[in-house]
Write a protein that holds these residues in place. Structure first.
Motif, PDB file in Angstrom:
ATOM      1  N   ASP A 208       0.832  -1.208   0.000  1.00 37.34           N
ATOM      2  CA  ASP A 208       0.000   0.000   0.000  1.00 37.34           C
ATOM      3  C   ASP A 208       0.867   1.259   0.000  1.00 37.34           C
ATOM      4  OD1 ASP A 208      -2.312  -1.456  -0.044  1.00 37.34           O
ATOM      5  OD2 ASP A 208      -2.716  -1.285   2.102  1.00 37.34           O
ATOM      6  N   GLU A 209       1.960   1.224   0.758  1.00 37.82           N
ATOM      7  CA  GLU A 209       2.880   2.373   0.778  1.00 37.82           C
ATOM      8  C   GLU A 209       3.491   2.583  -0.602  1.00 37.82           C
ATOM      9  OE1 GLU A 209       5.597   1.310   3.844  1.00 37.82           O
ATOM     10  OE2 GLU A 209       4.262   1.940   5.494  1.00 37.82           O
ATOM     11  N   PHE A 210       3.857   1.487  -1.246  1.00 34.90           N
ATOM     12  CA  PHE A 210       4.387   1.561  -2.600  1.00 34.90           C
ATOM     13  C   PHE A 210       3.333   2.151  -3.538  1.00 34.90           C
ATOM     14  CE2 PHE A 210       4.819  -0.441  -6.790  1.00 34.90           C
ATOM     15  CZ  PHE A 210       6.142  -0.140  -7.116  1.00 34.90           C
ATOM     16  N   GLY A 211       2.097   1.696  -3.406  1.00 36.77           N
ATOM     17  CA  GLY A 211       1.016   2.180  -4.258  1.00 36.77           C
ATOM     18  C   GLY A 211       0.724   3.650  -4.064  1.00 36.77           C
ATOM     19  N   GLU A 212       0.874   4.148  -2.854  1.00 34.81           N
ATOM     20  CA  GLU A 212       0.642   5.569  -2.593  1.00 34.81           C
ATOM     21  C   GLU A 212       1.659   6.433  -3.329  1.00 34.81           C
ATOM     22  OE1 GLU A 212       0.621   6.220   1.581  1.00 34.81           O
ATOM     23  OE2 GLU A 212      -1.235   5.063   1.931  1.00 34.81           O
ATOM     24  N   ARG A 213       2.878   5.926  -3.442  1.00 40.35           N
ATOM     25  CA  ARG A 213       3.929   6.702  -4.109  1.00 40.35           C
ATOM     26  C   ARG A 213       3.771   6.689  -5.626  1.00 40.35           C
ATOM     27  NH1 ARG A 213       7.281   4.225  -0.201  1.00 40.35           N
ATOM     28  NH2 ARG A 213       8.091   2.725  -1.724  1.00 40.35           N
ATOM     29  N   TYR A 214       3.158   5.600  -6.146  1.00 38.57           N
ATOM     30  CA  TYR A 214       3.156   5.449  -7.600  1.00 38.57           C
ATOM     31  C   TYR A 214       1.743   5.255  -8.161  1.00 38.57           C
ATOM     32  CZ  TYR A 214       8.115   4.905  -6.743  1.00 38.57           C
ATOM     33  OH  TYR A 214       9.406   5.130  -6.328  1.00 38.57           O
ATOM     34  N   GLY A 215       0.771   5.894  -7.548  1.00 37.48           N
ATOM     35  CA  GLY A 215      -0.583   5.928  -8.102  1.00 37.48           C
ATOM     36  C   GLY A 215      -1.256   4.577  -8.194  1.00 37.48           C
ATOM     37  N   GLY A 216      -1.020   3.724  -7.212  1.00 43.18           N
ATOM     38  CA  GLY A 216      -1.549   2.366  -7.226  1.00 43.18           C
ATOM     39  C   GLY A 216      -0.481   1.371  -7.662  1.00 43.18           C
ATOM     40  N   TYR A 217      -0.867   0.111  -7.778  1.00 47.17           N
ATOM     41  CA  TYR A 217       0.123  -0.896  -8.158  1.00 47.17           C
ATOM     42  C   TYR A 217      -0.543  -1.990  -8.988  1.00 47.17           C
ATOM     43  CZ  TYR A 217      -1.918  -3.623  -4.321  1.00 47.17           C
ATOM     44  OH  TYR A 217      -2.795  -4.297  -3.498  1.00 47.17           O
ATOM     45  N   LEU A 218       0.282  -2.690  -9.733  1.00 46.06           N
ATOM     46  CA  LEU A 218      -0.136  -3.841 -10.503  1.00 46.06           C
ATOM     47  C   LEU A 218       0.710  -5.028 -10.062  1.00 46.06           C
ATOM     48  CD1 LEU A 218      -1.750  -5.119 -12.851  1.00 46.06           C
ATOM     49  CD2 LEU A 218       0.128  -4.434 -14.366  1.00 46.06           C
ATOM     50  N   PHE A 219       0.050  -6.063  -9.541  1.00 44.09           N
ATOM     51  CA  PHE A 219       0.749  -7.254  -9.032  1.00 44.09           C
ATOM     52  C   PHE A 219       0.534  -8.418  -9.988  1.00 44.09           C
ATOM     53  CE2 PHE A 219       0.528 -11.284  -6.618  1.00 44.09           C
ATOM     54  CZ  PHE A 219       1.826 -11.328  -6.136  1.00 44.09           C
ATOM     55  N   ARG A 220       1.640  -9.092 -10.325  1.00 43.50           N
ATOM     56  CA  ARG A 220       1.564 -10.291 -11.151  1.00 43.50           C
ATOM     57  C   ARG A 220       2.064 -11.471 -10.313  1.00 43.50           C
ATOM     58  NH1 ARG A 220       3.314  -6.629 -15.111  1.00 43.50           N
ATOM     59  NH2 ARG A 220       5.492  -7.186 -14.778  1.00 43.50           N
ATOM     60  N   PRO A 221       1.216 -12.514 -10.166  1.00 50.17           N
ATOM     61  CA  PRO A 221       1.584 -13.610  -9.265  1.00 50.17           C
ATOM     62  C   PRO A 221       2.607 -14.596  -9.825  1.00 50.17           C
ATOM     63  CG  PRO A 221      -0.622 -13.963 -10.173  1.00 50.17           C
ATOM     64  CD  PRO A 221      -0.182 -12.609 -10.624  1.00 50.17           C
ATOM     65  N   TYR A 222       2.659 -14.785 -11.162  1.00 46.70           N
ATOM     66  CA  TYR A 222       3.562 -15.793 -11.747  1.00 46.70           C
ATOM     67  C   TYR A 222       4.283 -15.215 -12.955  1.00 46.70           C
ATOM     68  CZ  TYR A 222       0.911 -19.114  -8.932  1.00 46.70           C
ATOM     69  OH  TYR A 222       0.309 -19.779  -7.892  1.00 46.70           O
ATOM     70  N   PRO A 223       5.599 -15.008 -12.872  1.00 41.67           N
ATOM     71  CA  PRO A 223       6.379 -14.950 -11.643  1.00 41.67           C
ATOM     72  C   PRO A 223       6.049 -13.672 -10.888  1.00 41.67           C
ATOM     73  CG  PRO A 223       7.741 -14.288 -13.470  1.00 41.67           C
ATOM     74  CD  PRO A 223       6.428 -14.706 -14.061  1.00 41.67           C
ATOM     75  N   ILE A 224       6.366 -13.640  -9.623  1.00 37.88           N
ATOM     76  CA  ILE A 224       6.004 -12.481  -8.821  1.00 37.88           C
ATOM     77  C   ILE A 224       6.687 -11.224  -9.348  1.00 37.88           C
ATOM     78  CG2 ILE A 224       6.431 -11.408  -6.564  1.00 37.88           C
ATOM     79  CD1 ILE A 224       5.581 -13.965  -5.268  1.00 37.88           C
ATOM     80  N   ALA A 225       5.860 -10.229  -9.589  1.00 39.77           N
ATOM     81  CA  ALA A 225       6.362  -8.922 -10.035  1.00 39.77           C
ATOM     82  C   ALA A 225       5.359  -7.872  -9.584  1.00 39.77           C
ATOM     83  CB  ALA A 225       6.522  -8.892 -11.551  1.00 39.77           C
ATOM     84  N   ILE A 226       5.852  -6.659  -9.349  1.00 40.36           N
ATOM     85  CA  ILE A 226       4.967  -5.574  -8.939  1.00 40.36           C
ATOM     86  C   ILE A 226       5.503  -4.272  -9.527  1.00 40.36           C
ATOM     87  CG2 ILE A 226       6.181  -5.111  -6.752  1.00 40.36           C
ATOM     88  CD1 ILE A 226       3.298  -4.677  -5.568  1.00 40.36           C
ATOM     89  N   GLU A 227       4.585  -3.432  -9.968  1.00 38.40           N
ATOM     90  CA  GLU A 227       4.989  -2.142 -10.522  1.00 38.40           C
ATOM     91  C   GLU A 227       3.916  -1.106 -10.225  1.00 38.40           C
ATOM     92  OE1 GLU A 227       3.490  -2.450 -15.109  1.00 38.40           O
ATOM     93  OE2 GLU A 227       5.303  -3.595 -14.574  1.00 38.40           O
ATOM     94  N   GLY A 228       4.325   0.148 -10.206  1.00 40.49           N
ATOM     95  CA  GLY A 228       3.376   1.227  -9.988  1.00 40.49           C
ATOM     96  C   GLY A 228       2.586   1.545 -11.250  1.00 40.49           C
ATOM     97  N   ARG A 229       1.529   2.307 -11.071  1.00 41.42           N
ATOM     98  CA  ARG A 229       0.663   2.642 -12.202  1.00 41.42           C
ATOM     99  C   ARG A 229       0.983   4.013 -12.805  1.00 41.42           C
ATOM    100  NH1 ARG A 229      -3.560  -0.662 -13.130  1.00 41.42           N
ATOM    101  NH2 ARG A 229      -4.109  -2.212 -11.540  1.00 41.42           N
ATOM    102  N   VAL A 230       1.527   4.930 -11.985  1.00 41.70           N
ATOM    103  CA  VAL A 230       1.801   6.282 -12.479  1.00 41.70           C
ATOM    104  C   VAL A 230       3.244   6.644 -12.147  1.00 41.70           C
ATOM    105  CG1 VAL A 230       1.190   8.717 -12.358  1.00 41.70           C
ATOM    106  CG2 VAL A 230      -0.610   6.972 -12.133  1.00 41.70           C
ATOM    107  N   ILE A 231       4.058   6.806 -13.183  1.00 41.28           N
ATOM    108  CA  ILE A 231       5.452   7.210 -12.999  1.00 41.28           C
ATOM    109  C   ILE A 231       5.660   8.475 -13.830  1.00 41.28           C
ATOM    110  CG2 ILE A 231       7.864   6.590 -13.375  1.00 41.28           C
ATOM    111  CD1 ILE A 231       5.346   3.813 -13.227  1.00 41.28           C
ATOM    112  N   ALA A 232       5.990   9.570 -13.141  1.00 41.81           N
ATOM    113  CA  ALA A 232       6.128  10.876 -13.808  1.00 41.81           C
ATOM    114  C   ALA A 232       7.603  11.254 -13.898  1.00 41.81           C
ATOM    115  CB  ALA A 232       5.348  11.939 -13.041  1.00 41.81           C
ATOM    116  N   GLY A 233       8.150  11.229 -15.093  1.00 43.13           N
ATOM    117  CA  GLY A 233       9.503  11.719 -15.308  1.00 43.13           C
ATOM    118  C   GLY A 233      10.573  10.676 -15.073  1.00 43.13           C
TER     119      GLY A 233
END
Length: 406
Positions: A208-233
């Motif tokens: 949730d802390e990660f998501g607050e910094r990057y406008g939410g998050y997208l989690f992929r279970p296989y293989p495990i990966a996570i990334e933010g939704r909004v990255i500015a610059g």
């Protein structure tokens, strides 16, 4: 007569007086005498012997009247009952549950000595009683009780009265077993889920802390990966790459719990229309219940496949019987369990994989399969108990009406 019979069980067969009770209601009625022994999964006591006594001469000594008595009182037999005993003023008869009437052990009370009585009824002695002995035999590969209890007859077969009665008793025991096993699995699964709450909370907080910094998050279970939704610059992109890698390294330390927290529970919540935020306890309870029910449904299906010989192999020396969830799969699994510390979920995983070769849709991975990666000793004991319970039934004799009822 009750006092005399109680003394026989206590003073000759070795039971504690607290284990022998008269005219007390039990799970399936009120036998004249119930002899309790140590139970299995919950550590309680079970109705090991049920006894029906009659004052009329010949009520038991006469085989025809004895069978009528058994037919009337067989309702007392539970999933744990090993012996049904019938007594009249001249004879005591021991009938092993599941055995034919031809195997009845008869003892004339007039003229017999206590030594003769002890010898005749040695299988009922206190030191031979209790579920733990049977459970240990199950682990050790004992096959005499595997697929023993027939549940129905082939189409067109005309069963004898005795066979029909035995099948009826087996069906009663099967549904009692199914009810008990369902409840125990649901409770153990819910406990396993609740035990993970601290780890799940930590995962959710960091994500949730990660998501607050990057406008939410997208989690992929296989293989495990996570990334933010909004990255500015460019600068934030560099920070995002670093933070997502740090978070991913944290999540892969407990991949099963991460998938449970970030994928399985949210998907279940969405499917059921329940809010994880507002109905957290209810979501957990329903999720655990569905998980346990799926385990039991798959166990029943695998037992069905085992008893129909789907897993058997042809060898140069003949057909080799292969079972996963009773013997010899359970016996073979003991080495891995002891050496590597694996729980019974590992055995389920292997059985699911093989079962999927024959019935893929029943074993396709779902969000309920989080349980396979859990190593809870409590859950493992309950799974073992469930496999032990279901091993006694011959699922090759389970017809459509019975499985529809399940």
């Amino acid at each position: 007569m009750y006092g005399f019979l109680r003394d026989i069980f206590c003073d000759v067969l070795g039971y504690a007086r607290s284990a022998v009770v008269a005219d007390v209601g039990g799970q399936r009625g009120r036998p004249d005498i119930t002899v309790y022994a140590e139970g299995g999964n919950d550590g309680g006591r079970v109705s090991w012997i049920v006894l029906e006594a009659k004052d009329e001469h010949g009520a038991v000594a006469n085989p025809k009247r004895r069978n009528a008595l058994f037919k009337e009182k067989a309702k007392y037999i539970t999933a744990d009952t090993a012996f049904f005993v019938m007594v009249d003023p001249t004879m005591m008869v021991m009938r092993s549950v599941g055995a034919d009437q031809s195997a009845d052990v008869e003892f004339l009370l007039d003229g017999g000595t206590l030594e003769d009585f002890d010898a005749a009824f040695t299988p009922m002695r206190a030191e031979e009683a209790g579920v733990p002995r049977l459970l240990q035999a199950f682990r050790n590969g004992e096959e005499s009780l595997i697929a023993r209890d027939k549940l129905s007859f082939p189409p067109g077969y005309a069963p004898t009265a005795e066979e029909s009665l035995k099948s009826g008793v087996n069906r009663n025991v099967f549904f009692d077993t199914l009810t008990e096993t369902t409840q125990l699995l649901q409770q153990a699964t819910l406990r396993a889920l609740r035990q993970l709450e601290p780890q799940r909370a930590e995962i959710q907080t960091r994500v949730d802390e990660f998501g607050e910094r990057y406008g939410g998050y997208l989690f992929r279970p296989y293989p495990i990966a996570i990334e933010g939704r909004v990255i500015a610059g460019r600068e934030q992109d560099i920070e995002h790459r670093r933070d997502s890698q740090v978070l991913r390294r944290f999540l892969v330390q407990n991949p099963a719990i991460a998938r449970l927290t970030l994928d399985a529970l949210p998907r279940f919540s969405e499917r059921t229309g329940l809010s994880l935020a507002d109905d957290f306890s209810k979501v957990q309870r329903f999720f655990a219940t569905e998980t346990a029910n799926l385990i039991l449904a798959r166990v029943l299906l695998i037992r069905f496949l085992e008893d129909h010989g789907f897993f058997d192999e042809e060898t140069p020396s003949g057909r080799l019987r292969r079972r996963y969830l009773c013997n010899g799969g359970v016996q073979a699994f003991q080495g891995m369990k002891e050496y590597f510390g694996h729980g019974y979920t590992r055995l389920l995983e292997e059985a699911y994989r093989t079962g999927g070769h024959f019935y893929s849709s029943a074993f396709d991975e779902t969000e309920m399969d989080w349980i396979i990666a859990m190593s809870s000793p409590d859950l493992s004991r309950t799974l073992e108990w469930s496999l032990f319970r279901m091993s006694r039934f011959d699922f090759a004799t389970a017809r459509g009406d019975l499985m529809t009822g399940v």
